[in-house]
Design a protein around this motif. Structure first.
Motif, PDB file in Angstrom:
ATOM      1  N   ALA A  56       0.951  -1.319  -0.135  1.00 45.13           N
ATOM      2  CA  ALA A  56      -0.119   0.099   0.046  1.00 45.13           C
ATOM      3  C   ALA A  56       0.857   1.233  -0.120  1.00 45.13           C
ATOM      4  O   ALA A  56       0.496   2.196  -0.640  1.00 45.13           O
ATOM      5  N   LEU A  57       1.974   1.181   0.624  1.00 44.34           N
ATOM      6  CA  LEU A  57       2.839   2.300   0.960  1.00 44.34           C
ATOM      7  C   LEU A  57       4.073   2.127  -0.326  1.00 44.34           C
ATOM      8  O   LEU A  57       4.483   3.339  -0.879  1.00 44.34           O
ATOM      9  N   THR A  58       4.410   0.833  -0.535  1.00 44.97           N
ATOM     10  CA  THR A  58       5.406   0.808  -1.343  1.00 44.97           C
ATOM     11  C   THR A  58       5.276   1.182  -3.026  1.00 44.97           C
ATOM     12  O   THR A  58       6.034   1.796  -3.527  1.00 44.97           O
ATOM     13  N   LYS A  59       4.086   1.032  -2.961  1.00 46.60           N
ATOM     14  CA  LYS A  59       3.624   1.464  -4.475  1.00 46.60           C
ATOM     15  C   LYS A  59       3.836   2.886  -4.953  1.00 46.60           C
ATOM     16  O   LYS A  59       4.108   3.264  -5.945  1.00 46.60           O
ATOM     17  N   HIS A  60       3.845   3.772  -3.717  1.00 42.87           N
ATOM     18  CA  HIS A  60       4.190   5.325  -3.886  1.00 42.87           C
ATOM     19  C   HIS A  60       5.773   5.468  -3.754  1.00 42.87           C
ATOM     20  O   HIS A  60       6.365   6.138  -4.510  1.00 42.87           O
ATOM     21  N   LEU A  61       6.323   4.602  -2.853  1.00 46.96           N
ATOM     22  CA  LEU A  61       7.802   4.833  -2.679  1.00 46.96           C
ATOM     23  C   LEU A  61       8.531   4.438  -3.741  1.00 46.96           C
ATOM     24  O   LEU A  61       9.511   5.209  -4.247  1.00 46.96           O
ATOM     25  N   ILE A  62       8.241   3.416  -4.491  1.00 44.58           N
ATOM     26  CA  ILE A  62       9.310   2.925  -5.558  1.00 44.58           C
ATOM     27  C   ILE A  62       9.024   4.012  -6.999  1.00 44.58           C
ATOM     28  O   ILE A  62       9.650   3.731  -7.791  1.00 44.58           O
ATOM     29  N   LYS A  63       8.126   5.023  -6.717  1.00 44.58           N
ATOM     30  CA  LYS A  63       7.954   6.021  -7.706  1.00 44.58           C
ATOM     31  C   LYS A  63       8.690   7.320  -7.566  1.00 44.58           C
ATOM     32  O   LYS A  63       8.753   8.164  -8.352  1.00 44.58           O
ATOM     33  N   ILE A  64       9.086   7.518  -6.396  1.00 40.44           N
ATOM     34  CA  ILE A  64      10.029   8.531  -6.153  1.00 40.44           C
ATOM     35  C   ILE A  64      11.331   8.620  -6.936  1.00 40.44           C
ATOM     36  O   ILE A  64      12.026   7.529  -6.960  1.00 40.44           O
ATOM     37  N   PRO A  65      11.474   9.635  -7.632  1.00 45.38           N
ATOM     38  CA  PRO A  65      12.750   9.608  -8.575  1.00 45.38           C
ATOM     39  C   PRO A  65      14.093   9.719  -7.822  1.00 45.38           C
ATOM     40  O   PRO A  65      14.097  10.312  -6.843  1.00 45.38           O
ATOM     41  N   ASP A  66      15.071   9.142  -8.527  1.00 45.61           N
ATOM     42  CA  ASP A  66      16.497   9.047  -8.001  1.00 45.61           C
ATOM     43  C   ASP A  66      16.641   8.520  -6.610  1.00 45.61           C
ATOM     44  O   ASP A  66      17.441   8.963  -5.802  1.00 45.61           O
ATOM     45  N   VAL A  67      15.764   7.681  -6.257  1.00 45.43           N
ATOM     46  CA  VAL A  67      15.925   6.824  -4.789  1.00 45.43           C
ATOM     47  C   VAL A  67      16.278   5.498  -4.935  1.00 45.43           C
ATOM     48  O   VAL A  67      15.588   4.703  -5.807  1.00 45.43           O
ATOM     49  N   ASN A  68      17.277   5.116  -4.432  1.00 41.52           N
ATOM     50  CA  ASN A  68      17.633   3.411  -4.164  1.00 41.52           C
ATOM     51  C   ASN A  68      16.743   3.130  -3.158  1.00 41.52           C
ATOM     52  O   ASN A  68      17.178   3.162  -1.938  1.00 41.52           O
ATOM     53  N   PHE A  69      15.941   2.201  -3.816  1.00 47.85           N
ATOM     54  CA  PHE A  69      14.784   1.790  -2.795  1.00 47.85           C
ATOM     55  C   PHE A  69      15.058   0.125  -2.345  1.00 47.85           C
ATOM     56  O   PHE A  69      15.147  -0.605  -3.383  1.00 47.85           O
ATOM     57  N   LYS A  70      15.044  -0.057  -1.187  1.00 45.44           N
ATOM     58  CA  LYS A  70      14.881  -1.617  -0.833  1.00 45.44           C
ATOM     59  C   LYS A  70      13.876  -1.636   0.219  1.00 45.44           C
ATOM     60  O   LYS A  70      13.314  -0.797   0.937  1.00 45.44           O
ATOM     61  N   ALA A  71      13.280  -3.044   0.342  1.00 48.09           N
ATOM     62  CA  ALA A  71      12.225  -3.175   1.156  1.00 48.09           C
ATOM     63  C   ALA A  71      12.597  -4.738   2.354  1.00 48.09           C
ATOM     64  O   ALA A  71      13.159  -5.456   1.506  1.00 48.09           O
ATOM     65  N   VAL A  72      12.288  -4.724   3.642  1.00 51.07           N
ATOM     66  CA  VAL A  72      12.715  -5.883   4.062  1.00 51.07           C
ATOM     67  C   VAL A  72      11.304  -6.196   4.649  1.00 51.07           C
ATOM     68  O   VAL A  72      10.526  -5.822   5.141  1.00 51.07           O
ATOM     69  N   GLU A  73      11.262  -7.606   4.183  1.00 50.08           N
ATOM     70  CA  GLU A  73       9.709  -8.537   4.571  1.00 50.08           C
ATOM     71  C   GLU A  73      10.186 -10.020   4.842  1.00 50.08           C
ATOM     72  O   GLU A  73      10.835 -10.685   4.119  1.00 50.08           O
ATOM     73  N   LEU A  74       9.522 -10.266   6.048  1.00 47.82           N
ATOM     74  CA  LEU A  74       9.827 -11.751   6.564  1.00 47.82           C
ATOM     75  C   LEU A  74       8.826 -12.659   5.798  1.00 47.82           C
ATOM     76  O   LEU A  74       9.229 -13.862   5.597  1.00 47.82           O
ATOM     77  N   ASP A  75       7.603 -12.281   5.574  1.00 49.48           N
ATOM     78  CA  ASP A  75       6.660 -13.123   5.322  1.00 49.48           C
ATOM     79  C   ASP A  75       6.604 -13.626   3.741  1.00 49.48           C
ATOM     80  O   ASP A  75       6.815 -12.864   2.817  1.00 49.48           O
ATOM     81  N   ASP A  76       7.079 -14.863   3.602  1.00 53.10           N
ATOM     82  CA  ASP A  76       7.209 -15.640   2.456  1.00 53.10           C
ATOM     83  C   ASP A  76       6.221 -15.306   1.354  1.00 53.10           C
ATOM     84  O   ASP A  76       6.287 -14.909   0.133  1.00 53.10           O
ATOM     85  N   GLU A  77       4.919 -15.331   1.881  1.00 49.84           N
ATOM     86  CA  GLU A  77       3.616 -14.927   0.899  1.00 49.84           C
ATOM     87  C   GLU A  77       3.907 -13.638   0.356  1.00 49.84           C
ATOM     88  O   GLU A  77       3.467 -13.435  -0.863  1.00 49.84           O
ATOM     89  N   LYS A  78       4.024 -12.797   1.396  1.00 48.91           N
ATOM     90  CA  LYS A  78       3.940 -11.221   0.900  1.00 48.91           C
ATOM     91  C   LYS A  78       5.195 -10.939   0.126  1.00 48.91           C
ATOM     92  O   LYS A  78       5.038 -10.102  -1.091  1.00 48.91           O
ATOM     93  N   VAL A  79       6.305 -11.543  -0.033  1.00 46.33           N
ATOM     94  CA  VAL A  79       7.378 -11.464  -0.774  1.00 46.33           C
ATOM     95  C   VAL A  79       7.042 -11.972  -2.330  1.00 46.33           C
ATOM     96  O   VAL A  79       7.407 -11.107  -3.215  1.00 46.33           O
ATOM     97  N   ILE A  80       6.501 -12.887  -2.214  1.00 44.59           N
ATOM     98  CA  ILE A  80       5.734 -13.438  -3.683  1.00 44.59           C
ATOM     99  C   ILE A  80       4.852 -12.554  -4.338  1.00 44.59           C
ATOM    100  O   ILE A  80       4.929 -12.164  -5.333  1.00 44.59           O
ATOM    101  N   TYR A  81       4.166 -12.020  -3.314  1.00 45.17           N
ATOM    102  CA  TYR A  81       2.621 -11.205  -3.718  1.00 45.17           C
ATOM    103  C   TYR A  81       3.371  -9.906  -4.409  1.00 45.17           C
ATOM    104  O   TYR A  81       3.150  -9.422  -5.626  1.00 45.17           O
ATOM    105  N   LEU A  82       4.495  -9.404  -3.561  1.00 44.79           N
ATOM    106  CA  LEU A  82       4.886  -7.726  -3.958  1.00 44.79           C
ATOM    107  C   LEU A  82       5.928  -8.177  -5.178  1.00 44.79           C
ATOM    108  O   LEU A  82       5.723  -7.059  -6.001  1.00 44.79           O
TER     109      LEU A  82
END
Length: 250
Positions: free
Chosen positions: A43-69
């Protein structure tokens, strides 16, 4: 589709107004590297990845959510750290901002982990249960002022930005939430050592109903303990008061 795992403290943000306010708070600061903690369903990620000139990473433990994302946002293929935030190594070589709807069951631990990287994390914007948000931002004399307050504020200026009702989440938590922003202090708090400060603060608040004289007597010589400041309880001392006392510790 995805499932919601209570064991991981999952409450997914769904309120677009709140999401936009968080993004706006982030955009008040420039950052080259950005780490999102607990992206969930994006929900927040889809906005963050659109910010220009930013090197983005996310940390997620849940296997299912990693696949979904990765399925929903292919740009994330190489950008997800599939671990618990509490176990990861520092994700960037250069300074980075931390943001997230933090899992409530480890939110305080997340702040302590960030403090380990304090010299490389100038800004943190996080969603917490309201009680934790208030504790992080409160000052001396407040009934919720305590260990978390004094430790976080030694390194960061803390702003309680706004509260968030349960209806903004799926599923709704049973408590209200709050978004806070931590900004690295411009002036370093002068202490004997970080360790001395942490030991003093934790010892003082461990018996917060006692006067300092009784709560921290093991840390000071008897002569020092006669000073007036030791008539006070821990909740009455500012971070500057605690810092000054570190120089008088054994």
């Amino acid at each position: 589709m995805y499932t919601i795992k209570k064991s991981l403290g999952q409450h997914f943000l769904k309120d677009d107004v709140i999401i936009q306010k968080i993004v706006e708070a982030l955009n008040e600061h420039t950052c080259k590297n950005l780490l999102e903690v607990g992206p969930g369903t994006g929900a927040l990620t889809k906005h963050l990845i659109k910010i220009p000139d930013v090197n983005f990473k996310a940390v997620e433990l849940d296997d299912e959510k990693v696949i979904y994302l990765q399925q929903q946002y292919p740009v994330l293929k190489e950008k997800i750290i599939h671990e618990s935030f509490l176990d990861i190594s520092k994700p960037f070589e250069e300074p980075f901002t931390v943001i997230g709807n933090f899992p409530y069951n480890i939110s305080t631990q997340i702040l302590f982990k960030v403090m380990e990287w304090k010299d490389d994390v100038p800004v943190v914007i996080g969603m917490f249960q309201k009680e934790v948000a208030e504790r992080a931002a409160s000052g001396p004399g407040n009934k919720v002022y305590g260990v978390l307050s004094a430790l976080v504020q030694a390194y960061y200026d803390v702003e309680h930005l706004f509260d968030v009702p349960p209806t903004s989440f799926n599923p709704p938590p049973k408590i209200n939430s709050g978004v806070i922003r931590l900004t690295r202090r411009k002036e370093v708090l002068a202490v004997k050592s970080d360790r001395a400060y942490w030991v003093l603060v934790k010892t003082a608040f461990n018996q917060r109903r006692k006067t300092l004289r009784n709560a921290v007597k093991s840390l000071f010589d008897p002569v020092i303990l006669q000073e007036d400041v030791f008539n006070l309880r821990a909740e009455a001392l500012s971070i500057d008061d605690f810092a000054a006392l570190t120089y008088k510790m054994k």
